[in-house]
Write an enzyme that holds these catalytic residues in place. Structure first.
Site, PDB file in Angstrom:
ATOM      1  CB  ALA A  47      -1.130  40.532 -16.105  1.00 49.48           C
ATOM      2  CG  LEU A  87     -10.988  36.888   0.373  1.00 49.03           C
ATOM      3  CD1 LEU A  87     -12.080  38.148   1.515  1.00 49.03           C
ATOM      4  CD2 LEU A  87     -10.472  35.787   1.179  1.00 49.03           C
ATOM      5  CD  GLN A 114      -4.315  39.381 -16.716  1.00 52.78           C
ATOM      6  OE1 GLN A 114      -4.108  39.166 -16.114  1.00 52.78           O
ATOM      7  NE2 GLN A 114      -6.298  39.264 -16.060  1.00 52.78           N
ATOM      8  CE1 TYR A 117      -1.207  46.696 -12.281  1.00 51.24           C
ATOM      9  CE2 TYR A 117      -2.026  45.498 -13.012  1.00 51.24           C
ATOM     10  CZ  TYR A 117      -1.928  45.684 -11.793  1.00 51.24           C
ATOM     11  OH  TYR A 117      -0.560  45.071 -10.937  1.00 51.24           O
ATOM     12  N   PRO A 172      -5.721  34.694 -13.430  1.00 51.75           N
ATOM     13  CG  PRO A 172      -5.943  36.317 -14.439  1.00 51.75           C
ATOM     14  CD  PRO A 172      -6.381  35.322 -14.083  1.00 51.75           C
TER      15      PRO A 172
END
Length: 371
Positions: A57, A302, A100, A183, A23
């Site tokens: 999200a 990464l 999500q 969050y 996401p």
């Protein structure tokens, strides 16, 4: 044979390969409503050949948005706007679609990244008062959020449930509950953001209580054949913050509640974080959570090269490879990975003619004549 291009069963979903599109917030909605940008952006990703696409999200309430441009699924208008996108994706791709669902907590009311990403104060025209476990700002100079009281906790929990039910109506194949990146649900977990003195703060058990309640409420509300899992930050990268051992405990409890996988990221709850960024720097956390809990894990962070992704799977460090920035940079990353690893991949028939001669069997079922 390449593990990256072998199928994987996730709950009741069968993924054609192990590549997951992570996401990625686009900050391009209007009042939570998906726009043409979402149709174009998600449309190209749905044609990429990946095994699964997780929508960015998606806020469960207006106060749960990170920015005024965040996607939402908290109103009938939001649902109608996103239905247009989902319908178009379904018409052109059979890739599993997952959403999500999230609440930004104290990191809400912020500018988009290209506008600096800083907080918008609640008295500004486009700002709002954020809410969090405790009245602790994300950064010292920021406005403190309101601490959620008992009624607020129930309201937020119901918002997650309502959004999940809207997602089911829209036909999403799975739901990821966002407990990462600083969050709201991560804020409850981390002692850096949660200094409550009631049953939702203090001990690890208490700090896990609300995130677990939210997950359980979502899992119980949606049909059994819709898999639900979570994204976690396995460490805060700050001394005395949330850590791997706590994440393993949380993941084990989530497994008992019906969680089918753990999407493993890190960080986000504190500007004091010191992240040792490097290729695959979060993979060891996915490996340890998988080994300790037996849950499938998604590795992210990464992971840029096909051979790197393949090695993670071959080593047993994760079951799925989640790609974010790599997919933004190269929306055909799965095609190129299949070519590099000697595998086959689905592609729209309109694109079959793009198959390079040296990879004449790259696309499944491709047979193109010339006129």
């Amino acid at each position: 044979m390449s593990l990256l291009f072998t199928p994987f069963i996730l709950g009741n979903l069968t993924l054609e390969n192990r590549i997951v599109i992570a996401p990625m917030c686009q900050y391009s909605a209007v009042d939570g409503n998906a726009q043409d940008w979402h149709l174009i952006h998600l449309g190209q990703l749905a044609l990429s050949g990946a095994g699964m696409l997780i929508i960015e999200a998606t806020a469960v309430s207006p106060r749960g948005r990170i920015t005024p441009g965040d996607l939402g699924l908290y109103s009938d208008e939001n649902e109608t706007a996103l239905a247009r996108v989902v319908t178009a994706l379904r018409a052109q791709s059979d890739m599993p679609l997952v959403i999500q669902i999230a609440h930004a907590g104290r990191k809400g009311s912020s500018h988009a990244p290209w506008d600096g990403g800083g907080q918008i104060r609640s008295d500004a025209p486009s700002g709002w008062m954020t809410e969090a476990p405790s009245a602790l700002p994300h950064a010292p100079a920021e406005e403190a959020p309101e601490a959620l009281d008992a009624a607020g906790l129930e309201r937020v929990k119901q918002a997650f449930v309502d959004t999940a039910l809207r997602a089911v109506r829209l036909g999403f194949d799975g739901i990821e509950v966002h407990m990462a990146h600083g969050y709201l649900l991560h804020q409850f977990l981390s002692p850096l953001a949660n200094n409550r003195s009631d049953g939702y703060g203090g001990t690890l058990e208490n700090r896990m209580r609300f995130p677990l309640e939210v997950f359980e409420a979502v899992r119980n509300a949606v049909p059994d054949d819709v898999p639900v899992w979570v994204r976690v930050s396995a460490t805060d990268w700050v001394p005395d913050g949330w850590d791997l051992e706590s994440t393993i405990t949380l993941s084990s409890r989530l497994k008992e509640l019906g969680c089918v996988a753990i999407d493993v990221s890190t960080a986000g709850v504190s500007p004091l974080q010191k992240i040792p960024v490097g290729p695959g720097f979060q993979v060891p956390f996915a490996a340890k959570i998988k080994a300790a809990t037996g849950l499938p894990t998604m590795a992210v962070g990464l992971i840029t090269e096909p051979e790197q992704a393949e090695a993670i799977l071959q080593n047993g460090d994760a079951d799925l490879i989640a790609l974010a920035r790599s997919m933004l940079y190269d929306p055909r990353w799965p095609w190129h990975a299949a070519a590099a690893l000697g595998a086959q991949i689905k592609a729209p028939k309109q694109y079959w003619r793009s198959q390079p001669r040296e990879f004449s069997t790259l696309f499944k079922d491709a047979s193109v004549g010339q006129r």
